[in-house]
Structure formats: C-alpha cells, structure tokens
Scaffold this active site. Structure first.
Site, short mmCIF file in Angstrom:
data_model
loop_
_atom_site.label_atom_id
_atom_site.label_comp_id
_atom_site.label_asym_id
_atom_site.label_seq_id
_atom_site.Cartn_x
_atom_site.Cartn_y
_atom_site.Cartn_z
N HIS A 49 0.83 -1.21 0.00
CA HIS A 49 0.00 0.00 0.00
C HIS A 49 0.87 1.26 0.00
O HIS A 49 0.55 2.24 -0.70
CB HIS A 49 -0.94 0.01 1.20
CG HIS A 49 -1.87 -1.17 1.22
ND1 HIS A 49 -2.56 -1.56 2.34
CD2 HIS A 49 -2.22 -2.05 0.25
CE1 HIS A 49 -3.29 -2.62 2.06
NE2 HIS A 49 -3.09 -2.94 0.80
N HIS A 89 -9.15 -2.48 -5.36
CA HIS A 89 -8.04 -2.76 -4.46
C HIS A 89 -7.06 -3.75 -5.09
O HIS A 89 -5.85 -3.64 -4.86
CB HIS A 89 -8.52 -3.29 -3.11
CG HIS A 89 -7.40 -3.39 -2.12
ND1 HIS A 89 -6.94 -2.30 -1.41
CD2 HIS A 89 -6.60 -4.43 -1.77
CE1 HIS A 89 -5.93 -2.66 -0.65
NE2 HIS A 89 -5.70 -3.95 -0.85
N HIS A 132 -0.71 -11.12 -5.35
CA HIS A 132 0.70 -10.75 -5.17
C HIS A 132 1.67 -11.70 -5.86
O HIS A 132 2.65 -11.27 -6.47
CB HIS A 132 1.02 -10.64 -3.68
CG HIS A 132 0.36 -9.46 -3.02
ND1 HIS A 132 0.56 -8.17 -3.43
CD2 HIS A 132 -0.53 -9.39 -2.00
CE1 HIS A 132 -0.16 -7.36 -2.68
NE2 HIS A 132 -0.84 -8.06 -1.81
#
Length: 239
Positions: free
Chosen positions: A46, A196, A223
């Site tokens: 983030h 997101h 990821h």
C-alpha cells in the site's frame, strides 16, 4: 514508521538495508514482503502503491516492527502523509520502462498481460463468487490514482471475527463477513474489491524501480502473480 527524504536516484529503502526491488521480494501470507529474517518488512504494497501513484521514486522508510501499519486497509493514509510532507521534483528521474513486445504470465485461468503503450493503463477484472464480476480501469496519473483508487480498501480471507479484526487493528469503520472474506461494511466504490486488486498490482509494479509504460490486462491478479509478472517484465527490459 518514519518516512524521510532520499537523494536523487537513491530508490526506496526500508531500514537502510533493504531496497524495494524485485530481488528482495517474496509473498508471505497475503502480503508482499521485502527482505529476509530479521531484516524483513511485510505488507509494503500500500505504501509502494502510494509512491508509484504520486511518482515518488526516492524514499527512506524506517520501521519499528516487521509489518507496515494497516491504516484503513488502503493507500490513502500514506498518500495524505506524503502529500502533507511535500514532494521534491528532480530534473531527471529513472528512465521509463518501455516494452518492445507483449508480456504474459499465467497461473491456471488467472493472468496478467501487457502490450507496449504510452503511459500506464491497468484494466482489471475480478470474479469472486461473494462479490460477483467486477471490472475497473485506471489510466495512471497522480490525480486519477488519488481520486479513484488510493482509497480502495483491502478485503481478507480470515477466520477471525470482524469485531476482533476491528479491535486488533484499531479500525474506525465497521466490518462484515461475506462468504470467505471480511471486508468493509460500507464500500467506498461499488467495485471496491476490484479496485483494491488493481491498487495491489500497482504497489508490486513499484518494485521495478521505474515507471512502466504499457497497457495491462489483469484477470484475478494477486501478489504472487503480480511479482511473477514484474519479474518477467524486468527480464524483458534487460534483453
């Protein structure tokens, strides 16, 4: 956590000894981790997304724990901190990462594909049974990132009750369970989970160390897939 300026060309470093680079990256749980053992820092995506979205390439990050603060689960708290501190624009930054040919990585039905283009565009499609099909598109600029993607919050697959998570992380908003996931009780966007996922992809792309110029098409990114894609891009750029 403390954020400090770094000189031109320094890159982004954690605790003075771990550079934000693909060579130092791994996935631990559902978060991106940099470094190994006592020198590792988890959940860096983030902050790195905030840096990428704002065009920040040089930064020193010092932490007292092994994981960056969750905040509200989005990149917005980091964006506020960085903008409040102010950003210095150098006359010359890292060269753009420009592709000469398409790049594709796949994992079962999931994939990330990129074709050469000017600037960076991310087209993201997710299909979670709990949320239904969602699609979002980001033509990256500081304004579009801040207004449309920075505040998109995470959702987690975890057995802990929403109330426990809320107390543990000091969250100031309600949580709810939706099937396998815990997410915000009230979404900021109708497609917040998808946004997101695009945000996480942007944070993992920051590990390239320079701005990628391409049109990206991602289906169910995560990821591990993001980092595999970024590593393939890195190899293409070295050819």
């Amino acid at each position: 956590m403390r954020l400090s300026p770094a000189g031109p060309g320094a890159g982004i470093w954690f605790n003075a000894n771990v550079r934000a680079a693909l060579a130092n990256a791994s996935v631990v749980g559902h978060a991106t981790c940099l470094g190994r053992g006592r020198r590792s820092v988890r959940m860096v995506e983030h902050l790195l997304a905030a840096c990428y979205g704002l065009g920040i390439t040089d930064l020193a990050v010092d932490t007292t724990g092994s994981e960056l603060p969750l905040g509200d689960g989005s990149a917005e708290p980091y964006v506020r901190l960085l903008r409040r501190a102010g950003v210095v624009r150098y006359n010359k930054g890292p060269d753009k990462a420009r592709l000469d040919r398409p790049v594709l990585v796949k994992e079962g039905l999931r994939f990330i594909a990129a074709v050469p283009a000017k600037g960076l565009t991310i087209n993201c499609l997710t299909r979670f049974s709990e949320f239904g099909p969602q699609f979002c598109s980001l033509a990256l600029s500081p304004a579009s990132f801040v207004n449309k993607f920075a505040s998109a919050r995470t959702f987690v697959q975890i057995d802990a009750a929403p109330s426990v998570l809320r107390r543990r992380h000091g969250l100031r908003f309600g949580l709810r369970r939706v099937g396998r996931f815990v997410c915000a009780e009230r979404w900021r966007f109708r497609d917040e989970p998808c946004r997101h996922k695009a945000l996480d992809l942007l944070g993992d792309l920051a590990l390239l160390g320079r701005q990628l110029e391409a049109a990206l098409f991602a289906f169910m990114p995560g990821h591990r897939l993001n980092i595999a894609f970024a590593r393939k891009v890195e190899r293409e750029l070295e050819v």
